[in-house]
Motif scaffolding. Structure first.
Motif, short mmCIF file in Angstrom:
data_model
loop_
_atom_site.label_atom_id
_atom_site.label_comp_id
_atom_site.label_asym_id
_atom_site.label_seq_id
_atom_site.Cartn_x
_atom_site.Cartn_y
_atom_site.Cartn_z
N MET A 75 0.84 -1.19 0.00
CA MET A 75 0.00 0.00 0.00
C MET A 75 0.88 1.24 0.00
O MET A 75 0.92 1.99 -0.94
CB MET A 75 -0.89 -0.02 1.22
N VAL B 135 -3.86 -9.28 18.68
CA VAL B 135 -2.46 -9.62 18.45
C VAL B 135 -2.36 -10.58 17.27
O VAL B 135 -1.49 -10.45 16.41
CB VAL B 135 -1.85 -10.24 19.73
N ILE C 87 -4.77 -4.65 7.99
CA ILE C 87 -6.10 -4.77 7.40
C ILE C 87 -6.39 -6.21 6.99
O ILE C 87 -7.45 -6.76 7.29
CB ILE C 87 -6.22 -3.82 6.19
N VAL D 282 -9.36 -8.66 8.43
CA VAL D 282 -10.31 -9.38 7.59
C VAL D 282 -10.27 -10.88 7.92
O VAL D 282 -11.29 -11.52 8.16
CB VAL D 282 -9.99 -9.17 6.09
N LEU E 184 -1.04 -2.65 5.49
CA LEU E 184 -1.82 -3.59 4.70
C LEU E 184 -2.00 -4.88 5.49
O LEU E 184 -3.08 -5.48 5.51
CB LEU E 184 -1.12 -3.87 3.37
N PHE F 89 -10.92 -0.17 -6.50
CA PHE F 89 -11.16 -0.70 -5.15
C PHE F 89 -12.23 0.12 -4.44
O PHE F 89 -13.16 -0.43 -3.83
CB PHE F 89 -9.85 -0.70 -4.37
N LEU G 223 -13.30 -12.96 9.80
CA LEU G 223 -14.13 -13.85 8.97
C LEU G 223 -13.89 -15.34 9.25
O LEU G 223 -14.76 -16.16 8.99
CB LEU G 223 -13.89 -13.57 7.49
N TRP H 28 1.54 -12.23 -0.04
CA TRP H 28 1.11 -11.28 -1.08
C TRP H 28 2.33 -10.74 -1.83
O TRP H 28 2.35 -10.69 -3.06
CB TRP H 28 0.31 -10.18 -0.40
N ILE I 63 -0.18 -10.40 13.68
CA ILE I 63 0.79 -11.46 13.32
C ILE I 63 0.40 -12.09 11.99
O ILE I 63 1.21 -12.24 11.08
CB ILE I 63 0.81 -12.58 14.38
N LEU J 166 -20.95 -8.28 8.62
CA LEU J 166 -19.56 -8.77 8.63
C LEU J 166 -18.60 -7.67 8.19
O LEU J 166 -17.56 -7.46 8.79
CB LEU J 166 -19.42 -9.97 7.70
N GLN K 230 -18.10 -5.29 10.94
CA GLN K 230 -17.20 -5.87 11.94
C GLN K 230 -15.75 -5.77 11.48
O GLN K 230 -14.85 -5.47 12.27
CB GLN K 230 -17.52 -7.34 12.16
N VAL K 231 -15.55 -6.02 10.19
CA VAL K 231 -14.19 -5.95 9.67
C VAL K 231 -13.65 -4.53 9.81
O VAL K 231 -12.50 -4.33 10.23
CB VAL K 231 -14.15 -6.40 8.19
N PHE K 232 -14.47 -3.52 9.48
CA PHE K 232 -13.98 -2.15 9.59
C PHE K 232 -13.60 -1.81 11.03
O PHE K 232 -12.56 -1.21 11.29
CB PHE K 232 -15.05 -1.15 9.10
#
Lengths: 386, 289, 360
Positions: C1, C266, C281, C285, C278, C35, C289, C338, C270, C53, C56-58
């Motif tokens: 990012m 934590v 984030i 996620v 990135l 995006f 999930l 990634w 990790i 969901l 919640q992720v945000f």
């Protein structure tokens, strides 16, 4: 980043698979099926599941199947909130059930209000909103209930005690238990008892003896505990270890029947609103047979709460007719009479203002050392709920 | 008098748990945050062995304790061995993950229902009068076991060949390895012993007051005791346990029972502010460029 | 990012200003626009469960970004993250219940309370390092939860404090779609603030402290001040996430902020990959999930109902296994994977890294 989004979309798309049966009554439950609190709730939920399966096998309600969706919240509020959202908005349930710790009440209630879906507390403690004048959407089938339980307990203590009562009180350090014990403390004063010691015990306590010592040293001759079973029984064990010989009274949770037999303590009274399975009524035989046929992993004598919830759901859906919507179900719940066939002291009746029950019955049991069995100390005592 | 007994029992509980933290930290500088879960696992193992050897409770106890020792060694061989030489923090987080895994496994295998190992062994927890107070049999056993374990560990670390090797590995792993000490054997031994002492604690606590998943939190509460005493000192662990237990029981007696939950951590913060390495701990070396 | 190097191989920057730019190439711009569009369209195609969901992720992302600043960049370990979230949520809840305060008061108030707590619990960091610091933050968690529990009981909110949906004039934020955008903008703000901090003096100072405190001090960086700053900023952001949680869910109660929540945060950093926003984030996620994916997978098995009772235990076990696998086999986290995938395509058909090219 784009990739991340695609991944999310793919995962989310996968999750929508939850098949909403169109030709059935959708009923959803969020409960502590697993996790530390599950011991109290999972058996009841399994009882409910077996009851609904039995109803479906017999042709369902009004010729339609009941699609019971069970979601686990492990007694975590955030998980309960997500479950309730999903049940109300995606599965379009006509009736929501909660069988979990009181910490999950707030999120479940919030979702039920948003979606205007009736909510039954089944095997979780009854919140005050179901007492008259009741909240329009909240109902409760559970045996135990704040305030009424303490009234029944102290009424029994007053009737039984031969000398002036010095009352020791024990609660677990969770808000709901503390609130009830505070209430009992005030109530005991009006009944001419002296509350001498009140212990609020944090749940992960390695040793209950210090708390027991304080109660004993305060000179209590009766001790009342209204808390999860662990706290009730460990306080008692702590007291007995110190050589305390007074009378101990506690709430008859689902575990009580097995535990009374294990502890074999003649001065431990349990107050409950459900008939113990050792009474062996026809309905108890029926539950035992159904549980055996369904190959359930839980003890049969802990399933009564689920069975009662099942009876209530069946009756409510029947009265709501087909096709049912949330308003119809709410209406039929607000005017309901269910014959519990002896599982409790009398029938369960809900009116527009009273979503708890019009009469609450209590029975007191203890273990009789001479007979080597659990005996009834006081039969059904009715308390009007106003 | 009852006050003193209550403090003694709680001290014994904390000390028995705390020496597990100390053993591992001392040799490998890793803080085992899964100690509470390993303790719980051992107590559940007892449930299983008790049903296997229902006639002979002592064999059941012995089998459960032996199995726990094996679990400790296996945890090192298959998991923590891979983390030696990694950042200490990564190793600590691995133990956290191990703890989460164990919590799940225990429920999967034994269900979340409250268990009573004492009943499974057919054993009654009588209470005994002592010095004008009373103590439960399991409580007395706890104090005796703790005393035995500590004396045993002192002798082991002071005089036995492997004990000396263990201390050497703790002081300077590189030098120790160059002198021909097999670090992996020493570390595996430390994990085994630590799980063993944890098992004793877990089993005795569950015999005293039943068993469910809150056992993990008891393990966590013993952790301030180890830290206050100094994470690499057994004497420190003993004294730290006494301080924490006394603070907790006195708080229940004279102030507010609810504070008893927080007090260990308040003592801990005070300690961290004034003497972070604990009462008997070794001061960490300063950074060098 | 945040790309410190250009996309293509080779190093083409010729001024410091170029080094500070967030987006450098046209491809990056296109990706960003695509995006954002996808994020914008999502709520209109999703079911409300999926929206929930996403929300919640945000929320998790804000907390994870804050923790990443503290741990991943400034190198200060914290195990008290759940305590800070609770502090924020309770600030909002108490102000609402006691004074009927509106959300434009409660949310800044939560930020201030978070900053104060951060300052106090940052103080031990001046003396402590690593494990000891982690333990002192653990104490923070117990203290906050104790205070929150006392408030709930003393005031009689035994099943938690219910908070009304925030209201702007006559408009009540209740619809989940609106919540989606509200939380998205908060998460985006948190991300932008962090990006800006990290490419400025503060971020560089943090990185220096993480690498070596003594050297950082020798280089003239105010180590104590910067450590405290990291605590203050991170805690403040976390507390805001907590207050938002309270409003979004409509309730606050101590049971929602267990020690396990701290562990989850934590785990997010990790699994996502230390030292990368990135990563924070992606971790948020993934961790948010994972239980739902497992639940879905279990529901596909034959005779699913009989496993229902095992689900949470199964989730726990799987969560532990995933964490262990990442710690052992992919310490770089999802970001590491990634980047490897990226490198594979960047360098194709070569396997090794050409000199000066590819992304680190």
């Amino acid at each position: 980043m784009l990739k991340r989004n695609l991944m999310v979309a793919a995962v989310l798309a996968g999750l929508t698979g939850a098949a909403a049966a169109q030709d059935a009554y959708n009923v959803g439950l969020t409960g502590a099926l697993t996790g530390p609190a599950a011991g109290t709730y999972a058996p009841a939920v399994d009882g409910l599941r077996i009851y609904i399966d039995k109803v479906n096998a017999a042709g369902g309600v009004n010729g339609k199947k009941v699609n019971l969706i069970l979601l686990d919240d492990s007694a975590q509020p955030a998980k309960a909130a997500a479950n309730a959202t999903r049940l109300v908005n995606d599965d379009k349930v006509v009736l929501l059930l909660n069988a979990s710790l009181s910490s999950t009440f707030a999120p479940t209630i919030a979702e039920s209000q948003k979606g205007n879906v009736p909510l039954i507390f089944a095997s979780s403690v009854c919140p005050k909103d179901v007492y008259p004048p009741a909240n329009a959407l909240q109902f409760c089938t559970t045996a135990f209930a704040a305030n009424y339980d303490s009234r029944a307990v102290l009424d029994f203590v007053k009737a039984t005690a031969k000398e002036p009562v010095k009352l020791g009180l024990s609660a677990m350090a969770i808000p709901i238990s503390r609130g009830e014990i505070d209430y009992a403390e005030e109530l005991s004063k009006t009944l001419g008892m002296t509350p001498v010691s009140k212990q609020i015990i944090p749940p992960p306590t390695p040793d209950y003896t210090p708390f027991a010592t304080l109660i004993k040293d305060a000179g209590a001759n009766w001790v009342y505990s209204w808390a999860p079973w662990v706290t009730q029984v460990r306080t008692l064990e702590g007291l007995r270890r110190l050589g305390w010989t007074g009378d101990y009274i506690a709430w008859a949770h689902l575990e009580a029947e097995n535990e009374l037999a294990r502890l074999k303590d003649g001065k431990l009274y349990v107050v409950g609103a459900n008939a113990l399975f050792q009474e062996d009524l026809p309905i108890h035989k029926e539950i035992a047979a159904a549980a055996k046929a369904a190959n359930s992993q839980y003890p049969v004598n802990q399933m009564a709460e689920g069975w009662i919830a099942g009876m209530v759901i069946e009756a409510a859906l029947k009265a709501a007719g087909w096709p049912a919507n949330t308003d119809k179900v709410t209406a039929s719940l607000s005017n309901l009479k269910v014959d519990l066939k002896g599982l409790r002291g009398g029938e369960l009746q809900w009116t527009k203002d009273n979503h708890f029950r019009t009469k609450q019955y209590y029975r007191v049991y203890r273990f009789d050392e001479a007979k080597g069995a659990i005996v009834r100390v006081r039969d059904w005592q009715a308390f009007d709920v106003k | 008098m009852q006050l003193a007994i209550n403090i003694a029992v709680l001290t014994a509980i904390y000390a028995l748990i705390a020496c597990g933290y100390v053993l591992i930290y001392r040799v490998s500088r890793v803080l085992n945050l899964a100690h509470g879960e390993l303790m719980m696992l051992s107590a559940y193992l007892l449930i299983t062995t008790a049903s296997l050897f229902s006639k002979t409770p002592f064999i059941a106890l012995g089998a459960a304790i032996f199995l726990s020792l094996c679990v400790g060694v296996l945890v090192y061989l298959f998991l923590m061995r891979r983390m030696t030489g990694e950042m200490v923090l990564a190793a600590v987080l691995t133990t956290v993950a191990l703890g989460v895994l164990l919590r799940g496994l225990v429920v999967l295998i034994w269900s979340a229902q409250q268990q009573n190992p004492a009943q499974a062994l057919g054993w009654v927890n009588h209470s005994l009068p002592v010095f004008g107070g009373r103590i439960s049999a399991a409580g007395a056993a706890l104090i005796a076991t703790t005393a035995l374990v500590y004396v045993g560990l002192f002798l082991f670390l002071r005089f036995s060949r492997y004990g000396i090797r263990m201390r050497a590995a703790g002081q300077n792993p590189l030098l120790a390895a160059q002198r021909g000490i097999s670090l992996h054997v020493i570390y595996a031994l430390a994990w085994g012993l630590s799980t063993l002492t944890g098992a004793l604690a877990g089993i005795l606590i569950s015999l005293d007051s039943g068993l469910d998943s809150t056992m993990v939190l008891i393990g966590l509460k013993a952790f301030p005791a180890a830290l206050v005493g100094g994470l690499d000192s057994l004497v420190g662990a003993l004294l730290g346990s006494l301080i924490i237990a006394a603070a907790e029981v006195l708080m229940i007696y004279y102030v507010d029972a609810l504070l008893s939950d927080v007090v260990p951590f308040l003592v801990l913060i005070l300690m961290l502010v004034f003497r972070p390495w604990g009462l008997f701990g070794t001061r960490e070396e300063l950074d060098r460029v | 990012m945040s790309s410190r190097e250009p996309r293509a191989s080779g190093y083409f920057r010729s001024s410091y200003a170029q080094g500070l730019r967030l987006l450098e190439t046209r491809t990056q711009w296109t990706a960003l626009v695509l995006f954002l569009t996808a994020l914008g369209i999502f709520p209109f195609t999703a079911t409300s469960f999926q929206l929930d969901l996403a929300c919640q992720v945000f929320l998790a992302a804000i907390g994870a970004i804050a923790l990443m600043l503290l741990t991943g960049y400034a190198g200060q370990v914290s195990l008290g993250h759940a305590g800070l979230i609770a502090a924020g949520a309770f600030t909002a809840g108490i102000l609402f219940k006691e004074f009927g305060a509106k959300f434009w008061i409660t949310i800044p108030a939560a930020a201030v309370v978070g900053a104060l707590i951060g300052l106090i619990f940052g103080l031990p960091s001046l003396r402590l390092r690593g494990l000891y610091l982690a333990v002192s933050t653990l104490a923070l968690h117990f203290i906050v939860v104790y205070l929150g529990g006392e408030y709930e009981t003393k005031r009689g909110f035994s099943t938690g404090i219910l908070i009304d949906a925030p209201r702007v004039g006559d408009f009540i934020i209740r619809d989940r779609k609106i919540w989606y955008f509200v939380l998205l903008s908060f998460a985006a703000a948190a991300l932008l603030i962090s990006l800006n901090l990290l490419r400025s003096r503060t971020g560089r100072a943090w990185a220096a402290i993480r690498s070596h405190e003594t050297i950082a001090e020798a280089l003239g960086i105010g180590v104590p001040a910067h450590k405290l700053l990291a605590f203050v900023i991170s805690s403040s952001m976390t507390a805001v996430a907590g207050a938002l949680f309270g409003y979004y869910r409509g309730f606050v109660s101590v049971e929602a902020f267990s020690l396990f929540l701290s562990i989850q945060y934590v785990a997010m950093i990790i699994i996502g990959g230390m030292g990368s926003l990135l990563g924070a984030i992606l971790g948020a996620v993934f961790v948010t999930l994972l239980p739902y994916v497992i639940e879905y997978a279990v529901a596909q098995l034959p005779n699913a109902r009989s496993y229902a009772g095992m689900l949470a235990a199964f989730n726990y076990a799987a969560f532990g296994v995933v964490m262990i696998l990442f710690l052992i086999f992919e310490p770089q986290g999802l970001v590491g994977i990634w980047r490897r995938v990226q490198n594979y395509f960047l360098l194709w058909p070569f396997k090794q890294k050409p000199l000066g090219g590819g992304r680190k």
